[in-house]
Scaffold this motif. Structure first.
Motif, PDB file in Angstrom:
ATOM      1  N   ASN A   1      -2.930  -0.932  -4.910  1.00 52.02           N
ATOM      2  CA  ASN A   1      -3.348   0.464  -5.028  1.00 52.02           C
ATOM      3  C   ASN A   1      -4.132   0.716  -6.305  1.00 52.02           C
ATOM      4  OD1 ASN A   1      -2.474   1.486  -2.564  1.00 52.02           O
ATOM      5  ND2 ASN A   1      -0.407   1.864  -3.301  1.00 52.02           N
TER       6      ASN A   1
ATOM      7  N   CYS B   1      -7.563  -0.366  -5.519  1.00 54.56           N
ATOM      8  CA  CYS B   1      -8.246   0.602  -4.658  1.00 54.56           C
ATOM      9  C   CYS B   1      -8.715   1.829  -5.445  1.00 54.56           C
ATOM     10  CB  CYS B   1      -7.328   1.035  -3.521  1.00 54.56           C
ATOM     11  SG  CYS B   1      -6.964  -0.299  -2.338  1.00 54.56           S
TER      12      CYS B   1
ATOM     13  N   PRO C   1       3.038   3.462  -5.146  1.00 52.06           N
ATOM     14  CA  PRO C   1       1.878   4.098  -5.806  1.00 52.06           C
ATOM     15  C   PRO C   1       1.240   3.231  -6.885  1.00 52.06           C
ATOM     16  CG  PRO C   1       3.709   5.641  -5.609  1.00 52.06           C
ATOM     17  CD  PRO C   1       4.248   4.302  -5.216  1.00 52.06           C
TER      18      PRO C   1
ATOM     19  N   ASP D   1      -5.217  -2.335   3.368  1.00 48.07           N
ATOM     20  CA  ASP D   1      -3.916  -2.468   4.030  1.00 48.07           C
ATOM     21  C   ASP D   1      -3.739  -3.931   4.399  1.00 48.07           C
ATOM     22  OD1 ASP D   1      -1.779  -2.578   5.844  1.00 48.07           O
ATOM     23  OD2 ASP D   1      -2.170  -0.567   6.599  1.00 48.07           O
TER      24      ASP D   1
ATOM     25  N   ASP E   1       0.836  -1.207   0.000  1.00 48.68           N
ATOM     26  CA  ASP E   1       0.000   0.000   0.000  1.00 48.68           C
ATOM     27  C   ASP E   1       0.869   1.254   0.000  1.00 48.68           C
ATOM     28  OD1 ASP E   1      -0.762   0.754   3.442  1.00 48.68           O
ATOM     29  OD2 ASP E   1       0.876  -0.454   2.657  1.00 48.68           O
TER      30      ASP E   1
ATOM     31  N   SER F   1      -7.380   0.720   6.279  1.00 46.71           N
ATOM     32  CA  SER F   1      -6.317   1.671   5.961  1.00 46.71           C
ATOM     33  C   SER F   1      -6.688   3.141   6.191  1.00 46.71           C
ATOM     34  CB  SER F   1      -5.851   1.481   4.519  1.00 46.71           C
ATOM     35  OG  SER F   1      -4.738   2.293   4.250  1.00 46.71           O
TER      36      SER F   1
ATOM     37  N   GLN G   1      -9.393   2.047   0.841  1.00 43.87           N
ATOM     38  CA  GLN G   1      -7.959   1.770   0.753  1.00 43.87           C
ATOM     39  C   GLN G   1      -7.680   0.535   1.583  1.00 43.87           C
ATOM     40  OE1 GLN G   1      -5.513   3.463  -1.120  1.00 43.87           O
ATOM     41  NE2 GLN G   1      -4.346   1.635  -0.570  1.00 43.87           N
TER      42      GLN G   1
END
Length: 339
Positions: free
Chosen positions: A75, A78, A70, A168, A67, A116, A166
């Motif tokens: 990610n 997400c 980038p 995690d 996470d 997250s 997001q």
């Protein structure tokens, strides 16, 4: 007439082969932690090549699970949250998200990889040595729930229902990575290996002359070790605590582990150690058992017949231990066999 001589020759050959095994250690920084690979081998060059190949595989998994990167696959997934789109993902990402959702369901919601947005607020709070803003926490919690992850098994697709989600994987990915790393070492011909993914340990098989891998456990809030160690083979173990990652405000110590039901960091000082058949389960179960009440944690462990847990709690500055029935069977007194 020759059978005894043949048997003796076989025994001598076996003993010589066993005696040639040496222990080789390799370390590289991965996923924000030191990753250690220990291999028993008769060939130092082959062991090093196997370790390097395994480290490369770990880099590939990091590009999927991270996470922080980038453009990681996680990610990118997400970024699709709230659009209604199904996203086809790689086998490793699909497997870990499917597993994570199941873990949430069976752990009374105590483990949740959608945390997250809340975790990031607490990370900032730790850096700035203050508590997070309650309104910000409440807003972040609106984007948190494992139920917002939808899984399409037939097409290997994931859909994230809420905008701004997001994920995690910090509570499961290192254990999963350690397990996959050990599987790679076995495939390369090195089953006598151990992988330590920043404290998430997969202790594999050992050569005939070695009894097992010795693993130390620290006591809550200190680097002091218990006067006993675990002796493991073909098992995984993880310990969770707040020795290094915590926030202290007005005399209250807030852990880096967050309760999904409240959005607040834990304030009970616990060290939770889980022994399991694989690194994935050892990793996430320590997080769940840190959040649950002790009775609920012991109830959860019962769902995994081969898993054991120890919960060490400070009571009047003295550690008290709560254990599942089979945990003590893994203890080995200091000075006993093992490596």
């Amino acid at each position: 007439m020759n059978k005894p001589a043949v048997t003796l020759l076989f025994m001598v050959i076996c003993f010589t082969a066993c005696a040639q095994y040496k222990k080789y250690s390799f370390q590289q920084p991965k996923m924000g932690s030191p990753f250690n690979i220990v291999i028993y081998s008769v060939d130092s060059v082959a062991a090093e090549n196997a370790a390097l190949a395994t480290f490369r595989m770990i880099d590939t998994l990091n590009e999927i699970y991270s996470d922080y990167l980038p453009n990681s696959e996680l990610n990118n997934l997400c970024a699709s949250s709230g659009t209604g789109k199904w996203v086809k993902v790689s086998k490793p990402l699909f497997a870990i998200l499917q597993k994570a959702r199941h873990c949430s369901e069976i752990s009374f919601g105590s483990f949740d990889v959608t945390m997250s947005p809340v975790i990031r607020l607490w990370r900032t709070a730790r850096r700035e040595k203050r508590l997070p803003d309650k309104d910000s926490l409440n807003e972040a919690k609106k984007r948190v729930s494992y139920k917002y992850i939808e899984v399409d098994t037939g097409n290997r697709c994931i859909r994230l229902l809420k905008s701004g989600m997001q994920l995690d994987l910090g509570g499961i990915a290192k254990g999963e990575t350690a397990q996959r790393a050990y599987a790679r070492l076995c495939k390369l011909g090195f089953p006598y290996s151990l992988v330590d993914a920043g404290g998430d340990i997969v202790a594999g098989n050992v050569p005939p002359q070695v009894e097992g891998w010795k693993i130390a456990i620290n006591l809550p809030e200190t680097e002091e070790l218990m006067n006993q160690q675990l002796l493991l083979r073909n098992k995984a173990v993880t310990t969770s605590g707040d020795l290094y990652q915590y926030l202290e405000v007005n005399g209250v110590r807030y852990s880096h582990i967050i309760d999904p039901t409240t959005g607040w960091a834990l304030t009970n000082s616990r060290n939770v150690t889980v022994i399991a058949d694989n690194g994935t389960d050892a990793d996430w179960l320590t997080k769940a058992c840190s959040i649950l009440t002790i009775s609920k944690a012991l109830e959860l462990i019962k769902k995994f017949p081969s898993a054991e847990v120890q919960i060490a709690v400070l009571e009047n500055n003295t550690p008290r231990f709560y254990r599942s029935p089979g945990f003590k069977s893994y203890f080995k007194q200091l000075g006993d066999g093992g490596h």
